[in-house]
Write an enzyme that holds these catalytic residues in place. Structure first.
Site, mmCIF file in Angstrom:
data_model
loop_
_atom_site.group_PDB
_atom_site.id
_atom_site.type_symbol
_atom_site.label_atom_id
_atom_site.label_comp_id
_atom_site.label_asym_id
_atom_site.label_seq_id
_atom_site.Cartn_x
_atom_site.Cartn_y
_atom_site.Cartn_z
ATOM 1 N N GLU A 50 0.868 -1.179 0.000
ATOM 2 C CA GLU A 50 0.000 0.000 0.000
ATOM 3 C C GLU A 50 0.900 1.222 0.000
ATOM 4 O O GLU A 50 1.834 1.315 0.786
ATOM 5 C CB GLU A 50 -0.870 0.039 1.256
ATOM 6 N N ASP A 61 -5.732 9.604 10.349
ATOM 7 C CA ASP A 61 -4.388 9.135 10.654
ATOM 8 C C ASP A 61 -3.820 9.756 11.924
ATOM 9 O O ASP A 61 -4.110 10.902 12.252
ATOM 10 C CB ASP A 61 -3.453 9.440 9.475
#
EC number: 4.2.1.20
Lengths: 278, 404
Positions: A50, A61
């Site tokens: 990824e 995040d």
């Protein structure tokens, strides 16, 4: 249509082992080093890669990935350059699946159709876009499927039984189970709870289920991978990049090796796990 | 107000939260079930007469509504044109319009059984309003505030703390409102089970833009009645400042279908539209951030740019999605005022009306200074005095070199 993701998971199922999915940020700490890191990942044991598309406002995040995105942006990374990175990677590796992960706005501004065409052409296999739930499938998910890219959805502990079918409806490639309610890089999940959740998802889909968020050690990777079709590690790799940088935040000779070594030890953990019962 | 007439400007959003192409629900999967729950809870509360009655009671006895509609006589004389009225949201408890929305959301949090409330704040007025209502209703309160804003809005930080809220300074990004909102979303994603996110403006994922608008619409609804009483007719124009745009939407929405009412939103032009500013509609383009599609300030790669305004409450690189739509369809005209123009208007209002305006509505007043002199004396103009300026005195003094 079959993507490299489908092929890779079929092969792994045949081998009877779970996938090790690695996450790194495009352009962190700079584009050249980033390419070297990418190229080192498959040999170190990454089954699926990824690549984070940096964004100024990564709402889901934690501090590690936020900082990595800002380092990458500071180093001049753009979505175009991220795609170029994939293209460069593909010159030496045409089998490892590449999934781009990030937020919708840079893609929306690039232009959805142009982005999908360029991504496909560069050798991208799938997309994970954090801020596109099934309610917004018309934006990118459906066009991506049409363009031959997998659209990999996140399922979370808040995705209940009633909602799962909607979440899984247009998902392809694999399902990414977010093992905790929280942001990336936070506390890890309990393996048995993860196992139950994976089984719950598997009752609704035949797709592989990979589990991420909060996995930092080979032991944790092994424990989680044993409950699923794969384990995803991101923030720990990002931390390894950061720890290898010099005082000005530049790459050092140690950077690529630091990431590759950590990937190798985590991969050994994952490979120690037996594939979850289908 | 939900009986949509054909061709009405007041019928949005659709069931998926869209105003034209704007709005929507661009959030992480973890939050999606919560947003659907909230939508359902709000839909039920909205038609519950008991909820409405309780809210009206608090608005009257606790907030102090209706707020006055005040004829600004000396300012009118000074400009020599339009007859200027102020809608005095600065007189509400907590000193701004923010409380109208917060009351509604905190009552909803209580109704949904959420013991913990989080909020983002820029100037601190929404944070103070949230801390206030959490104190009144006995809920835990955590307010995320950019570290830069914590510095320039100290009085409000102290107020929040006095009211029992925890203020968390945010040191990511530019340390302002946008980053506070990111941090609030991160907290929400982590504490989904017990936490209610009280958004302070008409932005974010559906149903927030609609819900916040509905709670703020009391401003325009009162103005309709008050101006009829004072003048026997509707106003000719409305003017309000726009950051996210909740005070403006609250004033504008009840008038959107009155074609005789001209509507002006004033964005913050900071140092100038060709320099650092916070005017998303004048200087941005449509993009996706914080749960909705709307006009945003960004670079050619879709990275969000930092906004700048002297006013912490306008210092945000986006705007509510319904404003974006109203701009595109041409129903609202968007203007902008620079830091300097806002400071001049601030001084003028203090001296001529004995009202210390917040820097946010000073932007609206700055454009009144452009518009009013050119209009006839029988033109009725209503300006939303969205908040009081006590919180801004230190930073205004600094900008003016200590000399008022």
């Amino acid at each position: 249509m079959t993507t490299r993701i489908d092929t890779r998971f079929a092969d792994l199922a045949h081998e009877g082992r779970p996938a090790f999915v690695t996450f790194v940020m495009a352009g962190d700490p700079d584009l050249d080093t980033s390419l070297q890191i990418l190229k080192a990942l498959p040999a170190a044991g990454a089954d699926v890669i990824e690549i984070g598309m940096p964004f100024t406002d990564p709402m889901a995040d934690g501090p590690a990935i936020q900082a990595a995105g800002l380092r990458a942006l500071k180093a001049g990374t753009t979505l175009k350059k991220t795609l170029a990175l994939v293209r460069d990677f593909r010159t030496t590796d045409n089998v490892t699946p590449i999934v781009l992960m990030g937020y919708y706005n840079p893609i929306y501004i690039y232009g959805v159709d142009a982005f999908l065409a360029d991504a496909k052409q560069a050798g991208v296999d799938g997309l994970i876009i954090v801020d596109l739930p099934p309610e917004e499938d018309e934006e990118l998910c459906l066009p991506a499927m049409k363009a031959g890219l997998n659209f990999i959805r996140l399922a979370t502990p808040t995705t209940d039984e009633k909602r799962l079918p909607a979440v899984l409806a247009n998902t392809s490639g694999f399902v990414y189970y977010v093992s905790i309610t929280g942001i990336t890089g936070s506390a890890s999940a309990d393996a048995s709870a993860v196992g139950a959740a994976v089984q719950r998802i598997k009752r609704h889909t035949s797709l592989p289920v990979c589990v991420g968020f909060g996995i930092r050690t080979p032991e944790a990777a092994q424990a989680i991978a044993a409950q699923a079709n794969g384990a995803v590690v991101g923030s720990a790799l990002i931390d390894a990049v950061k720890a290898s940088l010099d005082a000005e935040g530049r790459a050092t000779k140690a950077t690529v090796g630091a990431v590759a070594d950590l990937v190798a030890s985590l991969a050994a953990g994952v490979r120690g796990a037996k594939q979850a019962a289908e | 107000m939900n009986q949509a007439l054909p061709n009405s400007f007041r019928s949005g959003p659709d069931e998926r939260g869209h105003f034209g192409i704007y709005g929507g629900r661009f959030v992480a999967e973890t939050l999606m079930p919560l947003i659907l729950d909230l939508e359902k809870a709000y839909a039920q509360a909205k038609v519950d007469p008991a909820f409405r009655a309780e809210m009206d009671g608090h608005l009257k006895h606790y907030v102090g509504r209706p707020s006055a509609l005040y004829f600004a006589e000396r300012l009118t004389e000074h400009f020599g044109g339009a007859k200027i009225y102020f809608k005095r949201e600065d007189l509400n408890h907590t000193g701004a319009h923010k409380v109208n929305n917060v009351l509604g959301q905190i009552m909803l949090a209580k109704r949904m059984g959420k013991p913990r409330v989080i909020a983002e704040t820029g100037a601190g007025m929404h944070g103070v309003a949230t801390a206030t209502m959490c104190a009144k209703f006995g809920l835990e309160c955590v307010v995320f505030m950019g570290a830069v804003d914590v510095e320039r809005q100290q009085p409000n930080v102290l107020r929040m703390k006095a009211l029992g809220a925890e203020v968390r300074p945010v040191s990511s990004g530019a340390h302002t409102l946008k980053d506070a909102m990111n941090e609030a979303l991160r907290d929400w994603v982590t504490n989904v089970h017990d936490t209610f996110y009280c958004i302070g403006t008409v932005a974010g994922p559906h149903p927030y833009p609609m819900m916040v608008r509905d709670f703020q619409a009391v401003i325009g609804q009162e103005v309709r009645e008050q101006i009829m009483q004072a003048e026997g007719r509707l106003p000719d124009s409305l003017v309000a400042c726009i950051g996210g745009g909740s005070n403006a939407m609250g004033l504008f929405h009840p008038f959107l279908d009155d074609p005789g009412v001209a509507i002006y939103g004033v964005e913050a032009a900071g140092h100038g539209l060709d320099k650092l500013h916070a005017a998303s509609i004048a200087g941005g383009k449509p993009g996706v951030l914080h749960g909705n599609r709307t006009y945003l300030l960004m670079d050619p790669d879709g990275q969000i740019e930092e906004a700048h305004s002297i006013s912490a409450g306008l210092d945000y690189p986006g705007v509510g999605p319904e404003h974006s739509w109203l701009h595109d369809v041409g129903r609202v005209k968007f203007l902008s005022a620079t830091d300097t123009e806002a400071l001049d208007a601030f001084k003028l209002c203090c001296r001529l009306e004995g009202i210390i305006p917040a820097l946010e509505p000073s932007h609206a007043l700055a454009k009144v200074a452009d518009l009013a002199p050119k209009l006839p004396k029988d033109h009725l103009m209503v300006v939303n005095m969205s908040g009081r300026g006590d919180k801004d005195l230190a930073s205004v003094a600094e900008h003016l070199g200590g000399q008022f």
